[in-house]
Each structure stands twice: as structure tokens, then as C-alpha cells.
Design a protein around this motif. Structure first.
Motif, PDB file in Angstrom:
ATOM      1  N   GLY A 110       0.815  -1.204   0.000  1.00  0.00           N
ATOM      2  CA  GLY A 110       0.000   0.000   0.000  1.00  0.00           C
ATOM      3  C   GLY A 110       0.846   1.249   0.000  1.00  0.00           C
ATOM      4  N   SER A 111       0.183   2.385  -0.229  1.00  0.00           N
ATOM      5  CA  SER A 111       0.842   3.696  -0.254  1.00  0.00           C
ATOM      6  C   SER A 111       0.143   4.609   0.727  1.00  0.00           C
ATOM      7  N   PRO A 112       0.804   4.959   1.823  1.00  0.00           N
ATOM      8  CA  PRO A 112       0.169   5.866   2.791  1.00  0.00           C
ATOM      9  C   PRO A 112       0.023   7.275   2.233  1.00  0.00           C
ATOM     10  N   THR A 113      -0.876   8.028   2.816  1.00  0.00           N
ATOM     11  CA  THR A 113      -1.148   9.393   2.384  1.00  0.00           C
ATOM     12  C   THR A 113      -0.466  10.385   3.316  1.00  0.00           C
ATOM     13  N   VAL A 114      -0.666  11.649   3.011  1.00  0.00           N
ATOM     14  CA  VAL A 114      -0.022  12.704   3.809  1.00  0.00           C
ATOM     15  C   VAL A 114      -0.563  12.696   5.235  1.00  0.00           C
ATOM     16  N   GLU A 115      -1.828  12.343   5.409  1.00  0.00           N
ATOM     17  CA  GLU A 115      -2.400  12.352   6.763  1.00  0.00           C
ATOM     18  C   GLU A 115      -1.768  11.307   7.670  1.00  0.00           C
ATOM     19  N   ASN A 116      -1.138  10.289   7.101  1.00  0.00           N
ATOM     20  CA  ASN A 116      -0.541   9.232   7.916  1.00  0.00           C
ATOM     21  C   ASN A 116       0.911   9.482   8.265  1.00  0.00           C
ATOM     22  N   VAL A 117       1.485  10.585   7.810  1.00  0.00           N
ATOM     23  CA  VAL A 117       2.898  10.853   8.058  1.00  0.00           C
ATOM     24  C   VAL A 117       3.108  11.146   9.533  1.00  0.00           C
ATOM     25  N   GLY A 118       4.132  10.515  10.104  1.00  0.00           N
ATOM     26  CA  GLY A 118       4.479  10.734  11.500  1.00  0.00           C
ATOM     27  C   GLY A 118       3.670   9.934  12.485  1.00  0.00           C
ATOM     28  N   LYS A 119       2.730   9.165  12.021  1.00  0.00           N
ATOM     29  CA  LYS A 119       1.908   8.346  12.907  1.00  0.00           C
ATOM     30  C   LYS A 119       2.333   6.888  12.779  1.00  0.00           C
ATOM     31  N   PRO A 120       2.845   6.278  13.830  1.00  0.00           N
ATOM     32  CA  PRO A 120       3.221   4.854  13.744  1.00  0.00           C
ATOM     33  C   PRO A 120       1.988   3.976  13.579  1.00  0.00           C
ATOM     34  N   THR A 121       2.076   3.068  12.646  1.00  0.00           N
ATOM     35  CA  THR A 121       0.974   2.151  12.349  1.00  0.00           C
ATOM     36  C   THR A 121       1.355   0.760  12.820  1.00  0.00           C
ATOM     37  N   ILE A 122       0.567   0.203  13.732  1.00  0.00           N
ATOM     38  CA  ILE A 122       0.839  -1.128  14.287  1.00  0.00           C
ATOM     39  C   ILE A 122      -0.144  -2.110  13.650  1.00  0.00           C
ATOM     40  N   ILE A 123       0.399  -3.076  12.941  1.00  0.00           N
ATOM     41  CA  ILE A 123      -0.398  -4.080  12.253  1.00  0.00           C
ATOM     42  C   ILE A 123      -0.261  -5.409  12.991  1.00  0.00           C
ATOM     43  N   GLU A 124      -1.387  -5.990  13.383  1.00  0.00           N
ATOM     44  CA  GLU A 124      -1.392  -7.310  14.001  1.00  0.00           C
ATOM     45  C   GLU A 124      -1.511  -8.375  12.909  1.00  0.00           C
ATOM     46  N   ILE A 125      -0.589  -9.307  12.913  1.00  0.00           N
ATOM     47  CA  ILE A 125      -0.553 -10.363  11.906  1.00  0.00           C
ATOM     48  C   ILE A 125      -0.719 -11.696  12.623  1.00  0.00           C
ATOM     49  N   THR A 126      -1.737 -12.435  12.225  1.00  0.00           N
ATOM     50  CA  THR A 126      -2.019 -13.746  12.811  1.00  0.00           C
ATOM     51  C   THR A 126      -1.928 -14.794  11.714  1.00  0.00           C
ATOM     52  N   ALA A 127      -1.110 -15.824  11.950  1.00  0.00           N
ATOM     53  CA  ALA A 127      -0.923 -16.908  10.988  1.00  0.00           C
ATOM     54  C   ALA A 127      -1.631 -18.155  11.498  1.00  0.00           C
ATOM     55  N   TYR A 128      -2.326 -18.864  10.591  1.00  0.00           N
ATOM     56  CA  TYR A 128      -3.065 -20.078  10.934  1.00  0.00           C
ATOM     57  C   TYR A 128      -2.530 -21.233  10.083  1.00  0.00           C
ATOM     58  N   ASN A 129      -2.111 -22.292  10.745  1.00  0.00           N
ATOM     59  CA  ASN A 129      -1.694 -23.512  10.063  1.00  0.00           C
ATOM     60  C   ASN A 129      -2.925 -24.396   9.895  1.00  0.00           C
ATOM     61  N   ARG A 130      -3.352 -24.609   8.657  1.00  0.00           N
ATOM     62  CA  ARG A 130      -4.574 -25.347   8.390  1.00  0.00           C
ATOM     63  C   ARG A 130      -4.407 -26.855   8.575  1.00  0.00           C
ATOM     64  N   ARG A 131      -3.206 -27.331   8.764  1.00  0.00           N
ATOM     65  CA  ARG A 131      -3.011 -28.760   8.960  1.00  0.00           C
ATOM     66  C   ARG A 131      -2.855 -29.096  10.435  1.00  0.00           C
ATOM     67  N   PHE A 144      -3.336 -26.739  12.927  1.00  0.00           N
ATOM     68  CA  PHE A 144      -4.177 -25.805  13.694  1.00  0.00           C
ATOM     69  C   PHE A 144      -3.352 -24.975  14.678  1.00  0.00           C
ATOM     70  N   GLU A 145      -2.094 -24.770  14.387  1.00  0.00           N
ATOM     71  CA  GLU A 145      -1.278 -23.878  15.200  1.00  0.00           C
ATOM     72  C   GLU A 145      -1.493 -22.436  14.755  1.00  0.00           C
ATOM     73  N   THR A 146      -1.278 -21.527  15.676  1.00  0.00           N
ATOM     74  CA  THR A 146      -1.408 -20.095  15.389  1.00  0.00           C
ATOM     75  C   THR A 146      -0.189 -19.364  15.909  1.00  0.00           C
ATOM     76  N   ALA A 147       0.117 -18.264  15.252  1.00  0.00           N
ATOM     77  CA  ALA A 147       1.222 -17.397  15.677  1.00  0.00           C
ATOM     78  C   ALA A 147       0.823 -15.962  15.385  1.00  0.00           C
ATOM     79  N   ARG A 148       1.213 -15.071  16.268  1.00  0.00           N
ATOM     80  CA  ARG A 148       0.835 -13.664  16.128  1.00  0.00           C
ATOM     81  C   ARG A 148       2.073 -12.798  16.291  1.00  0.00           C
ATOM     82  N   HIS A 149       2.113 -11.743  15.488  1.00  0.00           N
ATOM     83  CA  HIS A 149       3.224 -10.790  15.558  1.00  0.00           C
ATOM     84  C   HIS A 149       2.692  -9.397  15.255  1.00  0.00           C
ATOM     85  N   ASN A 150       3.227  -8.412  15.928  1.00  0.00           N
ATOM     86  CA  ASN A 150       2.879  -7.016  15.713  1.00  0.00           C
ATOM     87  C   ASN A 150       3.963  -6.348  14.883  1.00  0.00           C
TER      88      ASN A 150
END
Length: 397
Positions: free
Chosen positions: A76-97, A99-105
């Protein structure tokens, strides 16, 4: 289950397990591309991404993963309004075989790109690429290299990458390895080259209006790997754009005096609903009653009757009708008792020669059980013999 982020740009992340791509100048934002892959196993794994504290991602950030066995791409491409604001994205991975999960910020720091302005921007539409294929570092590097050979700028960066489906394009048919198509916007610090300007001449504009391929001299530098639709190229020169921003004149924030507010009284008067009842119930009922009386008069009081019908019917039709009724009655009586006398309707009424009225062959008490099916000429009364021709040529009565 181990996971790592791999940065999609020319330089490597080194020994870091998680890394974010650096800013690519785009006004006040940056083009960020991250790839989610598996290190050890080939299990089917899906990812879920969202902004911390919210159920979805920011509006400028997109995510795509074709199948659980393919890599997930966050771009993605952030806009001018997002400059200087830290963006924290939560990422959750699911193993379909398993059924394990892992999360990272993931923390994305958005920096301003005003120190590196790119006023000249060109958007290309590549027909033989999907968005995740174009986001690969080697493919994007090859495309930027081809554009740099044509444009010859000092600084050239990718500003935005968008799938054709996000622009209203149709999903391609799964035949002949057809692709969705992708829009790639690049920016440079020098004016457009003569090759890019060729699409603006009248001849090429006419060919595009007729859905024909325009004649571009530098198309051969892209044709080996990228099929560009030159009719959809967009050239934007931000140095010539006139700002339409109007300064807002703010007032004191006090509304004009409209008098004192008078709330409704606490004591409400009782309302008579009798007139509403008459209008909504009594009037439709009266109309329905009048219509019912009119219909009853038409159906019951305006009937002609059997006598009037017979007077207006010709006599021959009445005779035919009575004969049909009489025959029908006799047939119905016969179906009840098979041993009664034959009906008169089955016997001849007139003599075939003399024309006299022939009485019935039997009375009601006649036993018809011994009567043959067909009467012989000797048994028939009032029979007239027909003369027969002899061999000698004489007639005898």
C-alpha cells in the motif's frame, strides 16, 4: 511455527527476522510492500491482518493471498495524513493442517517524502501481470529499469501499485494463463520523454478510440517481459497543476440570535378520534355496501328467465334441443338397466319408401333378449320389395 517477513525491495534485510521496507517518495507517503512466507514446512497457512484495536486494516494498506499454499503480500501507499503516525499491524498466521497459530505485531513508521519531490508521474497498465507477481523485487526492478531506459531520469521510484480488479476490471477467464492486469505508477524528477509523449499525438489518440494499438517506438523495450496497454497510460505533471484550495474564513462561532426557545406545554389536550374513525372505517364500509347492493341487483333482479329465453329462441333450435335432451335421458336410463326395451330414438321414424310413420317394432313389454341384432327383410313389416333383374332381361314385381 516459525514465520519471517521478507522485504520486497532491491536490498536484503540481512539477518533480521522482521523488517519493513523503507519509504518511497510519494508526496507525503511511501510505498510499502511486505511478503509473508514460510521457512520450514509446506503446510497450508493463511494470514489475518488488522490494525491494532480495529477489525480491519487501514484504508491505504491492502493484503492479498491467492491460496493457503502461496505467499501473502501486504502492500500500500500511505497518504499525507498518515505521516508521523506509527501504524501497528497485528498479523495472525493459521496452520490449516496442525491448527497452530502465531501472532506478531508489525510497526510501520511513515516518513515524509517532501525532501525528494517527484512532480512527474506516469501510470502504466500491464496486462500480463498480477499484482503479487508485480510486487516481487526482481520483477519490479526489471520494470523500473525499462522505464529508466526510456525516461532517463535522475531519480525514479515506484509510487503506487494497484490491481485492475480494484479499478473495476473483470476477473479473467481461467484459460490461456490470462492475468488480471496491474496499474503501476512511477515518479521521476525530469519531464516526460518524447517516447512517452507519443501516446498524446492525434494519430495514436484516433487509433485508441478505434480500439487499435497505438504506434509507440519504445514499446519494444517493454514487449519482451511486459505487455503495456499504451491507450491507458496516464501522464501527470504536478508542476502545472493550479491549486484550487480556498482559505476558509472562520467566524466567531456564535449563531445569530433567533429569539428565545419555547418548549411545548407539559399539559396536552385530549384528542377526539371519532372523526378519524368515520373517515378510515365507516366511509370505506359504506362504499363497499353500496357496491354489494348494486352487484346483487344485477345478478338476481336482472335475470331474463327460461320463458323469455324460449320466446327469443327459434323453434327449430328448441326442437333440436328437446330431441338431444330426450336421447340423453334414454341413454342414461339404459345404463341403469340393460334389459329394458330399445330406445325409440334408435328406430326409424319414417318409412324409407312411402314416407309413412312406422310404429315401434315392439311394445314396452316385448322381450328383447331373443331379438336378433339385425332384422331380416322377412321380419320387417310394411316392407316394399325391390324388383330384381332376371337373366332374360325381364322385370318382375
Amino acid at each position: 511455527m516459525r514465520r519471517r517477513w521478507r522485504q520486497q525491495q532491491a536490498e536484503e534485510c540481512g539477518a533480521m527476522r522482521y523488517c519493513a521496507s523503507g519509504p518511497w517518495p510519494h508526496g507525503g507517503g511511501a510505498l510499502t510492500t511486505l511478503l509473508l512466507t514460510g521457512e520450514i514446512s509446506n503446510d497450508p497457512i493463511t494470514f489475518n491482518t488488522n490494525l491494532m484495536g480495529y477489525p480491519d486494516r487501514p484504508g491505504w494498506l491492502r493484503y492479498i493471498q491467492r491460496t493457503p499454499y502461496s505467499d501473502g503480500v501486504l502492500y500500500g501507499s500511505p497518504t499525507v495524513e498518515n505521516v508521523g503516525k506509527p501504524t501497528i499491524i497485528e498479523i495472525t498466521a493459521y496452520n490449516r493442517r496442525t491448527f497452530e497459530t502465531a501472532r506478531h505485531n508489525l510497526i510501520i513508521n511513515i516518513m515524509s517524502a517532501e525532501d525528494f519531490p517527484l512532480p512527474y508521474q506516469a501510470e502504466f497498465f500491464i496486462r500480463n501481470m498480477n499484482v503479487e507477481e508485480m510486487l516481487a523485487s526482481e520483477v519490479l526492478g526489471d520494470f523500473l529499469g525499462a522505464v529508466k531506459n526510456v525516461w532517463q531520469p535522475e531519480r525514479l521510484n515506484a509510487i503506487n501499485i494497484t490491481s485492475a480488479l480494484d479499478r473495476g476490471g473483470r476477473v479473467p477467464l481461467p484459460i490461456n494463463d490470462m492475468k488480471e492486469g496491474v496499474y503501476v505508477m512511477v515518479g521521476a524528477d525530469v519531464p516526460f520523454s518524447s517516447c512517452l509523449r507519443e501516446v498524446e499525438n492525434p494519430q495514436n489518440q484516433l487509433r485508441c478510440s478505434q480500439e487499435m494499438e497505438p504506434v509507440i517506438t519504445c514499446d519494444k523495450k517493454f514487449r519482451t517481459q511486459f505487455h503495456i496497454d499504451w491507450c491507458k497510460i496516464s501522464l501527470v505533471d504536478n508542476t502545472k497543476q493550479v491549486s484550487t484550495f480556498q482559505e476558509v474564513i472562520r467566524g466567531e462561532g456564535i449563531l445569530p440570535d433567533g429569539g428565545e426557545y419555547k418548549p411545548p406545554s407539559d399539559t396536552l389536550k385530549s384528542r377526539d378520534y371519532y372523526s378519524d374513525f368515520l373517515i378510515t372505517l365507516a366511509v370505506p364500509s359504506a362504499i363497499a355496501l353500496v357496491l354489494f347492493l348494486i352487484l346483487a341487483y344485477i345478478m338476481c333482479c336482472r335475470r331474463e328467465g327460461v320463458e323469455k329465453r324460449n320466446m327469443q329462441t327459434p323453434d327449430i333450435q328448441l326442437v333440436h334441443h328437446s330431441a338431444i335432451q330426450k336421447s340423453t335421458k334414454e341413454l342414461r336410463d339404459m345404463s341403469k338397466n340393460r334389459e329394458i326395451a330399445w330406445p325409440l330414438s334408435t328406430l326409424p321414424v319414417f318409412h324409407p319408401v312411402t314416407g309413412e310413420i312406422v310404429p315401434p317394432l315392439h311394445t314396452d313389454s316385448y322381450d328383447n333378449t331373443s331379438m336378433p341384432l339385425m332384422q331380416t327383410q322377412q321380419n320387417l313389416p310394411h316392407q316394399t320389395r325391390i324388383p330384381q333383374q332376371q337373366s332374360a332381361g325381364k322385370w318382375y314385381s
